[in-house]
Design a protein around this motif. Structure first.
Motif, PDB file in Angstrom:
ATOM      1  N   ILE A 115       0.855  -1.182   0.000  1.00  0.00           N
ATOM      2  CA  ILE A 115       0.000   0.000   0.000  1.00  0.00           C
ATOM      3  C   ILE A 115       0.893   1.235   0.000  1.00  0.00           C
ATOM      4  CG2 ILE A 115      -1.791   1.274   1.232  1.00  0.00           C
ATOM      5  CD1 ILE A 115      -2.652  -1.467   0.079  1.00  0.00           C
ATOM      6  N   VAL A 116       0.718   2.089  -0.990  1.00  0.00           N
ATOM      7  CA  VAL A 116       1.543   3.283  -1.142  1.00  0.00           C
ATOM      8  C   VAL A 116       0.715   4.515  -0.796  1.00  0.00           C
ATOM      9  CG1 VAL A 116       2.936   4.673  -2.719  1.00  0.00           C
ATOM     10  CG2 VAL A 116       2.944   2.168  -2.906  1.00  0.00           C
ATOM     11  N   MET A 117       1.205   5.276   0.177  1.00  0.00           N
ATOM     12  CA  MET A 117       0.527   6.481   0.646  1.00  0.00           C
ATOM     13  C   MET A 117       1.469   7.673   0.503  1.00  0.00           C
ATOM     14  SD  MET A 117      -1.471   5.269   4.073  1.00  0.00           S
ATOM     15  CE  MET A 117      -2.491   3.798   4.161  1.00  0.00           C
ATOM     16  N   PRO A 118       1.479   8.344  -0.651  1.00  0.00           N
ATOM     17  CA  PRO A 118       2.375   9.474  -0.838  1.00  0.00           C
ATOM     18  C   PRO A 118       1.919  10.707  -0.052  1.00  0.00           C
ATOM     19  CG  PRO A 118       0.983   9.193  -2.743  1.00  0.00           C
ATOM     20  CD  PRO A 118       0.709   8.018  -1.859  1.00  0.00           C
ATOM     21  N   ASP A 119       2.888  11.464   0.403  1.00  0.00           N
ATOM     22  CA  ASP A 119       2.615  12.700   1.129  1.00  0.00           C
ATOM     23  C   ASP A 119       2.044  13.748   0.174  1.00  0.00           C
ATOM     24  OD1 ASP A 119       2.851  14.493   3.436  1.00  0.00           O
ATOM     25  OD2 ASP A 119       4.427  15.481   2.264  1.00  0.00           O
ATOM     26  N   VAL A 120       1.005  14.439   0.638  1.00  0.00           N
ATOM     27  CA  VAL A 120       0.419  15.537  -0.128  1.00  0.00           C
ATOM     28  C   VAL A 120       0.614  16.824   0.667  1.00  0.00           C
ATOM     29  CG1 VAL A 120      -1.694  16.503  -1.119  1.00  0.00           C
ATOM     30  CG2 VAL A 120      -1.266  14.044  -1.259  1.00  0.00           C
ATOM     31  N   MET A 151      -2.254  17.804  -7.117  1.00  0.00           N
ATOM     32  CA  MET A 151      -1.216  16.896  -6.633  1.00  0.00           C
ATOM     33  C   MET A 151      -1.806  15.516  -6.331  1.00  0.00           C
ATOM     34  SD  MET A 151       1.245  17.717  -3.379  1.00  0.00           S
ATOM     35  CE  MET A 151       2.696  16.734  -2.988  1.00  0.00           C
ATOM     36  N   SER A 152      -2.958  15.493  -5.672  1.00  0.00           N
ATOM     37  CA  SER A 152      -3.583  14.228  -5.292  1.00  0.00           C
ATOM     38  C   SER A 152      -4.008  13.422  -6.510  1.00  0.00           C
ATOM     39  CB  SER A 152      -4.790  14.498  -4.388  1.00  0.00           C
ATOM     40  OG  SER A 152      -4.396  15.108  -3.181  1.00  0.00           O
ATOM     41  N   VAL A 153      -4.595  14.092  -7.482  1.00  0.00           N
ATOM     42  CA  VAL A 153      -5.021  13.396  -8.699  1.00  0.00           C
ATOM     43  C   VAL A 153      -3.809  12.819  -9.430  1.00  0.00           C
ATOM     44  CG1 VAL A 153      -6.072  13.697 -10.975  1.00  0.00           C
ATOM     45  CG2 VAL A 153      -7.163  14.693  -8.951  1.00  0.00           C
ATOM     46  N   SER A 154      -2.699  13.554  -9.442  1.00  0.00           N
ATOM     47  CA  SER A 154      -1.499  13.038 -10.107  1.00  0.00           C
ATOM     48  C   SER A 154      -0.951  11.814  -9.383  1.00  0.00           C
ATOM     49  CB  SER A 154      -0.423  14.130 -10.197  1.00  0.00           C
ATOM     50  OG  SER A 154       0.241  14.327  -8.968  1.00  0.00           O
ATOM     51  N   HIS A 155      -1.063  11.789  -8.066  1.00  0.00           N
ATOM     52  CA  HIS A 155      -0.632  10.614  -7.298  1.00  0.00           C
ATOM     53  C   HIS A 155      -1.527   9.418  -7.608  1.00  0.00           C
ATOM     54  CE1 HIS A 155       1.465  13.135  -3.916  1.00  0.00           C
ATOM     55  NE2 HIS A 155       2.028  13.290  -5.099  1.00  0.00           N
ATOM     56  N   ALA A 156      -2.820   9.675  -7.675  1.00  0.00           N
ATOM     57  CA  ALA A 156      -3.752   8.593  -8.000  1.00  0.00           C
ATOM     58  C   ALA A 156      -3.479   8.043  -9.398  1.00  0.00           C
ATOM     59  CB  ALA A 156      -5.188   9.098  -7.889  1.00  0.00           C
ATOM     60  N   ALA A 157      -3.213   8.936 -10.341  1.00  0.00           N
ATOM     61  CA  ALA A 157      -2.923   8.502 -11.710  1.00  0.00           C
ATOM     62  C   ALA A 157      -1.665   7.654 -11.775  1.00  0.00           C
ATOM     63  CB  ALA A 157      -2.782   9.724 -12.620  1.00  0.00           C
ATOM     64  N   ALA A 158      -0.724   7.918 -10.874  1.00  0.00           N
ATOM     65  CA  ALA A 158       0.526   7.157 -10.841  1.00  0.00           C
ATOM     66  C   ALA A 158       0.358   5.795 -10.182  1.00  0.00           C
ATOM     67  CB  ALA A 158       1.602   7.957 -10.119  1.00  0.00           C
ATOM     68  N   GLY A 159      -0.760   5.594  -9.453  1.00  0.00           N
ATOM     69  CA  GLY A 159      -1.020   4.290  -8.847  1.00  0.00           C
ATOM     70  C   GLY A 159      -1.127   4.274  -7.339  1.00  0.00           C
ATOM     71  N   ALA A 160      -1.166   5.447  -6.698  1.00  0.00           N
ATOM     72  CA  ALA A 160      -1.260   5.486  -5.234  1.00  0.00           C
ATOM     73  C   ALA A 160      -2.549   4.826  -4.758  1.00  0.00           C
ATOM     74  CB  ALA A 160      -1.198   6.927  -4.734  1.00  0.00           C
ATOM     75  N   ASP A 161      -2.460   4.138  -3.624  1.00  0.00           N
ATOM     76  CA  ASP A 161      -3.636   3.522  -3.008  1.00  0.00           C
ATOM     77  C   ASP A 161      -4.399   4.523  -2.151  1.00  0.00           C
ATOM     78  OD1 ASP A 161      -3.168   0.521  -3.661  1.00  0.00           O
ATOM     79  OD2 ASP A 161      -1.246   1.211  -2.883  1.00  0.00           O
ATOM     80  N   PHE A 162      -3.656   5.361  -1.459  1.00  0.00           N
ATOM     81  CA  PHE A 162      -4.203   6.445  -0.654  1.00  0.00           C
ATOM     82  C   PHE A 162      -3.382   7.694  -0.947  1.00  0.00           C
ATOM     83  CE2 PHE A 162      -5.760   2.868   1.678  1.00  0.00           C
ATOM     84  CZ  PHE A 162      -6.838   3.282   2.438  1.00  0.00           C
ATOM     85  N   VAL A 163      -3.998   8.857  -0.803  1.00  0.00           N
ATOM     86  CA  VAL A 163      -3.236  10.092  -0.741  1.00  0.00           C
ATOM     87  C   VAL A 163      -3.266  10.554   0.711  1.00  0.00           C
ATOM     88  CG1 VAL A 163      -3.610  10.730  -3.134  1.00  0.00           C
ATOM     89  CG2 VAL A 163      -5.245  11.508  -1.395  1.00  0.00           C
ATOM     90  N   ALA A 164      -2.201  11.233   1.130  1.00  0.00           N
ATOM     91  CA  ALA A 164      -2.044  11.559   2.546  1.00  0.00           C
ATOM     92  C   ALA A 164      -1.763  13.045   2.728  1.00  0.00           C
ATOM     93  CB  ALA A 164      -0.914  10.725   3.149  1.00  0.00           C
ATOM     94  N   PRO A 165      -2.816  13.884   2.708  1.00  0.00           N
ATOM     95  CA  PRO A 165      -2.613  15.319   2.892  1.00  0.00           C
ATOM     96  C   PRO A 165      -2.143  15.654   4.311  1.00  0.00           C
ATOM     97  CG  PRO A 165      -4.959  14.800   2.806  1.00  0.00           C
ATOM     98  CD  PRO A 165      -4.232  13.549   2.455  1.00  0.00           C
ATOM     99  N   SER A 166      -0.957  16.262   4.386  1.00  0.00           N
ATOM    100  CA  SER A 166      -0.351  16.572   5.686  1.00  0.00           C
ATOM    101  C   SER A 166      -0.242  18.070   5.926  1.00  0.00           C
ATOM    102  CB  SER A 166       1.049  15.939   5.766  1.00  0.00           C
ATOM    103  OG  SER A 166       1.919  16.502   4.801  1.00  0.00           O
ATOM    104  N   ASP A 167      -0.920  18.857   5.124  1.00  0.00           N
ATOM    105  CA  ASP A 167      -0.733  20.307   5.058  1.00  0.00           C
ATOM    106  C   ASP A 167      -1.498  21.094   6.111  1.00  0.00           C
ATOM    107  OD1 ASP A 167      -3.543  21.182   3.569  1.00  0.00           O
ATOM    108  OD2 ASP A 167      -2.885  19.141   3.199  1.00  0.00           O
ATOM    109  N   MET A 168      -2.637  20.575   6.566  1.00  0.00           N
ATOM    110  CA  MET A 168      -3.513  21.206   7.547  1.00  0.00           C
ATOM    111  C   MET A 168      -4.238  22.447   7.012  1.00  0.00           C
ATOM    112  SD  MET A 168      -3.791  19.328  10.227  1.00  0.00           S
ATOM    113  CE  MET A 168      -4.492  20.410  11.473  1.00  0.00           C
ATOM    114  N   MET A 169      -4.465  22.511   5.703  1.00  0.00           N
ATOM    115  CA  MET A 169      -5.315  23.572   5.164  1.00  0.00           C
ATOM    116  C   MET A 169      -6.789  23.228   5.435  1.00  0.00           C
ATOM    117  SD  MET A 169      -3.217  25.772   3.850  1.00  0.00           S
ATOM    118  CE  MET A 169      -1.761  25.302   4.811  1.00  0.00           C
TER     119      MET A 169
END
Length: 330
Positions: A115-120, A151-169
Motif C-alpha cells: 500500500i503506497v501512501m504518498p505525502d500531499v 497533486m492528489s489526482v497526479s498521485h492517483a494517476a501514478a497508482g497510489a492507493d491512498f493520498v495523505a494530505p499533511s498540510d492542515m489547510m
C-alpha cells in the motif's frame, strides 16, 4: 477483593502474561516512511536519523520488497527535489513525470500488494519551505487547496492507493475527495493528517527533505498558522470529525508518544481507523540515548510501539518499522 483476588496470578510467568495480553503488535500494524532522492544507486545517510536514508527509486524498490517480505504492508513516501524545481506555486508536485510520480509507479510495479501512501503537501516543492502558497506574507488557504487537488489526482494517476494530505489547510479533504471522484479515482482513499501539531519533534524530518521554513522576515517564520497548538485537545477532535465528514477514510494524529491522550480521544470520537505518526524526533531521541547506553534500544522501541497501539492506533507510521518487524520475526 484481596485475598480472594490477586492480580499477580496473571503475571506469574511469560506464558500467562502472553495469554492475557491485551495489545499485540505485529508488522502489519506498521507503515514505513521512505525518503526518495533523484538519481540511481543513491543512498544518502541522514545524520540526525541513524539507520534512515534518502534512496533513489531503484534502491527504494529493493527496500520495499524487503519490507513486504517482513510483513509490512504500507509505506509513506516523501521526495527531496532539487532547488531548481522549487517555486511558490508547487507546480512540480503534480508533474506526471515528477520524482514522486515515478516512485509511486515503480513501487506498485515491483510490489503491487504494498500500500503506497504518498505525502500531499507543498513544502518539499516550496522555495519558502511552507506547506502552502504564500501571498502578502500569509499562507493562502484556498489557492493551496487547489494545488493539493492537482497533486492528489497526479498521485492517483501514478497508482497510489491512498493520498495523505499533511498540510492542515481548511477544507482540503472535501476538495481532494471531489477531485479524485471527478477524475475517476473513487477507490483511492484519503489518509488525512487531521490532528497535526506544530511540534519541535519534526526537526530531523526537515533535515531529510530540506523543508524547514526559510528565514525571511516577509513570510511566517514557522508553521503555527496552520499546524495545531500543542496546548489544545478539543481542537484535535473537531479537526478529525471535520475530516471524516469531508470524506477521510483514515485520520492521523501526529506526533505520537507525547500525544497519546489525543489518540485515545480521537479514537473514541470517530468511526474510521486512526493512524499515528511516531515522528523523526521521537525516533532520534531513542537512537541517541541507546547509542550512549542510557536505554535498551529494542525494549524501548517495542514498549513505545505497543503503547501507541494500546492508546488506539489502528496503524503506526514509524521509522522503527523495519527494525521492529525483524525483531518480531525472531
Amino acid at each position: 477483593m484481596f485475598p480472594l483476588e490477586r492480580g499477580r496470578r496473571l503475571r506469574v510467568s511469560e506464558s500467562i502474561r502472553s495469554l492475557v495480553r491485551e495489545t499485540i503488535v505485529t508488522p502489519a500494524d506498521f507503515m514505513f516512511p521512505m525518503f526518495i532522492a533523484e538519481g540511481s544507486n543513491v543512498e544518502e545517510a541522514i545524520p540526525s536519523m541513524p539507520g534512515i536514508y534518502r534512496r533513489s527509486i531503484d534502491l527504494t524498490v529493493k527496500e520495499v520488497k524487503e519490507l513486504y517480505a517482513l510483513g509490512i504492508r504500507a509505506v509513506n513516501i516523501y521526495v527531496k527535489v532539487g532547488e531548481h524545481l522549487k517555486d511558490n506555486t508547487g507546480k512540480e508536485a503534480w508533474n506526471p513525470n515528477g520524482l514522486m510520480q515515478q516512485a509511486i509507479k515503480a513501487i506498485k510495479d515491483a510490489c503491487p500488494e504494498m500500500i503506497v501512501m504518498p505525502d500531499v503537501a507543498l513544502d518539499p516543492y516550496s522555495i519558502y519551505g511552507h506547506d502552502g502558497i504564500i501571498g502578502k506574507g500569509k499562507i493562502l488557504n484556498d489557492p493551496t487547496v487547489e494545488a493539493l487537488m492537482q497533486m492528489s489526482v497526479s498521485h492517483a494517476a501514478a497508482g497510489a492507493d491512498f493520498v495523505a494530505p499533511s498540510d492542515m489547510m481548511d477544507g482540503r479533504v472535501l476538495r481532494i475527495r471531489q477531485a479524485l471522484d471527478t477524475s475517476g479515482y473513487t477507490d483511492v482513499g484519503i489518509m488525512s493528517y487531521s490532528a497535526k501539531y506544530a511540534s519541535a519533534f519534526y526537526g530531523p524530518f526537515r533535515d531529510a527533505l530540506d523543508s524547514a521554513p526559510v528565514d525571511n522576515a516577509e513570510i511566517p517564520k514557522d508553521k503555527k498558522t496552520y499546524q495545531m497548538d500543542y496546548a489544545n485537545r478539543l481542537e484535535a477532535i473537531k479537526e478529525a470529525l471535520y475530516d471524516v465528514e469531508e470524506g477521510a477514510d483514515i485520520v492521523m494524529v501526529k506526533p505520537g508518544m507525547a500525544y497519546l491522550d489525543i489518540v485515545r480521544e480521537v479514537k473514541d470520537a470517530v468511526h474510521v481507523p486512526v493512524a499515528v505518526f511516531q515522528v523523526s524526533g521521537e525516533y532520534a531521541m531513542v537512537k541517541a540515548a541507546s547509542e550512549r547506553g542510557w536505554l535498551d534500544h529494542d525494549k524501548i522501541m517495542m514498549e513505545q510501539l505497543t503503547c501507541i497501539k494500546r492508546a488506539g492506533a489502528s496503524l503506526i507510521s514509524t521509522y522503527f518499522a523495519k527494525e521492529a518487524a525483524i525483531l518480531l520475526s525472531k
